[in-house]
Write a protein that holds these residues in place. Structure first.
Motif, PDB file in Angstrom:
ATOM      1  N   GLN A  36       0.828  -1.203   0.000  1.00  0.00           N
ATOM      2  CA  GLN A  36       0.000   0.000   0.000  1.00  0.00           C
ATOM      3  C   GLN A  36       0.865   1.256   0.000  1.00  0.00           C
ATOM      4  O   GLN A  36       0.563   2.234  -0.704  1.00  0.00           O
ATOM      5  CB  GLN A  36      -0.913  -0.003   1.234  1.00  0.00           C
ATOM      6  CG  GLN A  36      -1.918   1.134   1.291  1.00  0.00           C
ATOM      7  CD  GLN A  36      -2.926   1.090   0.147  1.00  0.00           C
ATOM      8  OE1 GLN A  36      -3.232   0.002  -0.363  1.00  0.00           O
ATOM      9  NE2 GLN A  36      -3.439   2.235  -0.252  1.00  0.00           N
ATOM     10  N   ALA A  37       1.968   1.245   0.767  1.00  0.00           N
ATOM     11  CA  ALA A  37       2.867   2.404   0.810  1.00  0.00           C
ATOM     12  C   ALA A  37       3.507   2.641  -0.551  1.00  0.00           C
ATOM     13  O   ALA A  37       3.640   3.787  -1.002  1.00  0.00           O
ATOM     14  CB  ALA A  37       3.940   2.183   1.873  1.00  0.00           C
ATOM     15  N   ARG A  38       3.900   1.592  -1.225  1.00  0.00           N
ATOM     16  CA  ARG A  38       4.499   1.739  -2.554  1.00  0.00           C
ATOM     17  C   ARG A  38       3.483   2.264  -3.567  1.00  0.00           C
ATOM     18  O   ARG A  38       3.824   3.035  -4.464  1.00  0.00           O
ATOM     19  CB  ARG A  38       5.054   0.396  -3.036  1.00  0.00           C
ATOM     20  CG  ARG A  38       6.353   0.008  -2.371  1.00  0.00           C
ATOM     21  CD  ARG A  38       6.894  -1.294  -2.955  1.00  0.00           C
ATOM     22  NE  ARG A  38       7.059  -1.189  -4.402  1.00  0.00           N
ATOM     23  CZ  ARG A  38       8.132  -0.663  -5.001  1.00  0.00           C
ATOM     24  NH1 ARG A  38       9.122  -0.175  -4.246  1.00  0.00           N
ATOM     25  NH2 ARG A  38       8.215  -0.618  -6.312  1.00  0.00           N
ATOM     26  N   LYS A  39       2.237   1.857  -3.383  1.00  0.00           N
ATOM     27  CA  LYS A  39       1.188   2.310  -4.293  1.00  0.00           C
ATOM     28  C   LYS A  39       0.890   3.794  -4.090  1.00  0.00           C
ATOM     29  O   LYS A  39       0.716   4.551  -5.062  1.00  0.00           O
ATOM     30  CB  LYS A  39      -0.081   1.477  -4.076  1.00  0.00           C
ATOM     31  CG  LYS A  39      -1.238   1.864  -4.974  1.00  0.00           C
ATOM     32  CD  LYS A  39      -2.443   0.967  -4.697  1.00  0.00           C
ATOM     33  CE  LYS A  39      -3.637   1.360  -5.568  1.00  0.00           C
ATOM     34  NZ  LYS A  39      -4.817   0.494  -5.286  1.00  0.00           N
ATOM     35  N   GLU A  40       0.810   4.223  -2.835  1.00  0.00           N
ATOM     36  CA  GLU A  40       0.457   5.611  -2.530  1.00  0.00           C
ATOM     37  C   GLU A  40       1.638   6.565  -2.716  1.00  0.00           C
ATOM     38  O   GLU A  40       1.445   7.713  -3.093  1.00  0.00           O
ATOM     39  CB  GLU A  40      -0.068   5.698  -1.094  1.00  0.00           C
ATOM     40  CG  GLU A  40      -1.381   4.962  -0.880  1.00  0.00           C
ATOM     41  CD  GLU A  40      -1.876   5.077   0.554  1.00  0.00           C
ATOM     42  OE1 GLU A  40      -1.168   5.711   1.384  1.00  0.00           O
ATOM     43  OE2 GLU A  40      -2.955   4.544   0.857  1.00  0.00           O
ATOM     44  N   PHE A  41       2.852   6.090  -2.416  1.00  0.00           N
ATOM     45  CA  PHE A  41       4.038   6.949  -2.499  1.00  0.00           C
ATOM     46  C   PHE A  41       5.143   6.212  -3.258  1.00  0.00           C
ATOM     47  O   PHE A  41       6.147   5.790  -2.667  1.00  0.00           O
ATOM     48  CB  PHE A  41       4.519   7.335  -1.093  1.00  0.00           C
ATOM     49  CG  PHE A  41       3.433   7.875  -0.207  1.00  0.00           C
ATOM     50  CD1 PHE A  41       2.982   9.183  -0.363  1.00  0.00           C
ATOM     51  CD2 PHE A  41       2.845   7.088   0.771  1.00  0.00           C
ATOM     52  CE1 PHE A  41       1.975   9.688   0.452  1.00  0.00           C
ATOM     53  CE2 PHE A  41       1.847   7.580   1.593  1.00  0.00           C
ATOM     54  CZ  PHE A  41       1.397   8.890   1.426  1.00  0.00           C
ATOM     55  N   GLU A  75       7.543   7.039  -5.144  1.00  0.00           N
ATOM     56  CA  GLU A  75       8.894   7.602  -5.204  1.00  0.00           C
ATOM     57  C   GLU A  75       9.535   7.766  -3.829  1.00  0.00           C
ATOM     58  O   GLU A  75      10.672   8.222  -3.732  1.00  0.00           O
ATOM     59  CB  GLU A  75       8.850   8.980  -5.896  1.00  0.00           C
ATOM     60  CG  GLU A  75       8.237   8.961  -7.282  1.00  0.00           C
ATOM     61  CD  GLU A  75       8.990   8.037  -8.224  1.00  0.00           C
ATOM     62  OE1 GLU A  75      10.232   7.972  -8.123  1.00  0.00           O
ATOM     63  OE2 GLU A  75       8.335   7.367  -9.048  1.00  0.00           O
ATOM     64  N   ALA A  76       8.844   7.402  -2.784  1.00  0.00           N
ATOM     65  CA  ALA A  76       9.353   7.631  -1.425  1.00  0.00           C
ATOM     66  C   ALA A  76      10.559   6.745  -1.135  1.00  0.00           C
ATOM     67  O   ALA A  76      10.546   5.538  -1.387  1.00  0.00           O
ATOM     68  CB  ALA A  76       8.264   7.359  -0.396  1.00  0.00           C
ATOM     69  N   ALA A  77      11.594   7.357  -0.586  1.00  0.00           N
ATOM     70  CA  ALA A  77      12.799   6.604  -0.238  1.00  0.00           C
ATOM     71  C   ALA A  77      12.525   5.583   0.865  1.00  0.00           C
ATOM     72  O   ALA A  77      13.219   4.567   0.973  1.00  0.00           O
ATOM     73  CB  ALA A  77      13.902   7.557   0.207  1.00  0.00           C
ATOM     74  N   THR A  78      11.502   5.851   1.679  1.00  0.00           N
ATOM     75  CA  THR A  78      11.207   4.941   2.784  1.00  0.00           C
ATOM     76  C   THR A  78      10.600   3.629   2.312  1.00  0.00           C
ATOM     77  O   THR A  78      10.389   2.725   3.108  1.00  0.00           O
ATOM     78  CB  THR A  78      10.226   5.610   3.775  1.00  0.00           C
ATOM     79  OG1 THR A  78       9.062   6.054   3.075  1.00  0.00           O
ATOM     80  CG2 THR A  78      10.888   6.784   4.459  1.00  0.00           C
ATOM     81  N   ASN A  79      10.319   3.494   1.012  1.00  0.00           N
ATOM     82  CA  ASN A  79       9.838   2.216   0.497  1.00  0.00           C
ATOM     83  C   ASN A  79      10.956   1.187   0.410  1.00  0.00           C
ATOM     84  O   ASN A  79      10.716  -0.005   0.234  1.00  0.00           O
ATOM     85  CB  ASN A  79       9.224   2.393  -0.899  1.00  0.00           C
ATOM     86  CG  ASN A  79       7.890   3.113  -0.848  1.00  0.00           C
ATOM     87  OD1 ASN A  79       7.207   3.063   0.163  1.00  0.00           O
ATOM     88  ND2 ASN A  79       7.535   3.800  -1.926  1.00  0.00           N
TER      89      ASN A  79
END
Length: 279
Positions: free
Chosen positions: A124-129, A131-135
């Protein structure tokens, strides 16, 4: 956000994934007396392992879960059930790190349930963000061990280490002793004089942390009415009373955890008779 949800924890997939599992039997620290059990045999604590990872794992972009947990077998029914319920609740509570409102009554294997939720949260985090480095590099690793086992008690240690975004990861060690009836022992159940014990704890804390004679507050530690609080996690072991302050418990995250051991020769006069080692 993760910092504060983790503080709350110390105070009180549609995905495909790979799987490996194995089992082994732990060796008690001390041979249990078979006459002390209701079933004619000692409590046995078997180790189970679970590994999962997200479907999309490229270089450092991945979510991995490794859980090693204990299953109690044999021994007194009340003790066996209490230990198994404790382990189950511990595993399911790991879901609260990313979701304080998580539903913790999932049926079935608690390790499977927690791993599944963790990987779903990563997806879900990868889907919503995207480009986020925290992925990058989400992980959850849980380990368990038997610290001590006698006819009178069983002491367990469980550790959770993880990262799921935010400024830094998290790590938490949990200690718990159970008596032969399955009662989860509190400090007051194990010692007769907490005032005298606090003096020993504060002295050992200063020694381990290499602190000066100034007050704990002046040296950056949290207190209760000017005294260092007892840690939330402690257990009796073969060598003495093991105490563990997790990060955030009495100081800032940067200070890290503090681990203490009070040998039996120091505390035996403060222990309840049932927990004084036999000569």
């Amino acid at each position: 956000m993760h910092k504060y949800t983790f503080m709350l924890l110390t105070l009180v997939g549609s995905l495909l994934f790979s799987c490996q599992s194995s089992s082994e039997t732990s060796t008690p620290a001390t041979d249990a007396d078979t006459s002390a059990t209701q079933t004619g045999q000692e409590l046995n604590l078997r180790t189970e392992r679970l590994q999962r990872q997200s479907e999309l794992c490229q270089a450092d972009t991945c979510a991995k879960v490794e859980i090693q947990y204990l299953i109690a077998e044999g021994g007194p029914t009340a003790l066996r059930d209490s230990v198994n319920q404790y382990v189950r609740r511990y595993l399911l509570r790991q879901q609260l790190t990313n979701n304080p409102d998580a539903h913790l009554n999932q049926p079935g294997n608690p390790a499977e349930a927690t791993a599944k939720v963790f990987l779903q949260q990563y997806a879900q985090a990868r889907k919503e963000f995207p480009e986020a480095a925290t992925n990058i590099g989400w992980q959850l690793t849980i380990t368990s061990q038997v610290l001590f086992q006698t006819p009178a008690l069983v002491s367990l240690q469980m550790k959770a280490v993880g990262y799921s975004g935010g400024a830094h990861g998290y790590a938490m060690t949990t200690l718990q002793s159970f008596d032969s009836t399955g009662h989860a022992l509190r400090l007051a159940d194990m010692v007769t004089d907490t005032v005298a014990l606090r003096q020993l704890v504060e002295r050992e804390f200063r020694k381990v942390r290499e602190l000066g004679t100034q007050s704990f507050e002046e040296q950056g530690f949290y207190t209760q009415a000017g005294s260092l609080p007892f840690p939330q996690n402690l257990a009796l072991t073969a060598k003495g009373l093991h105490l563990y302050y997790n990060a955030y418990e009495v100081n800032a995250y940067a200070f890290g955890p503090t681990e203490l051991l009070l040998p039996y020769e120091q505390i035996k006069r403060l222990l309840q008779p049932a927990y004084v080692p036999k000569s």
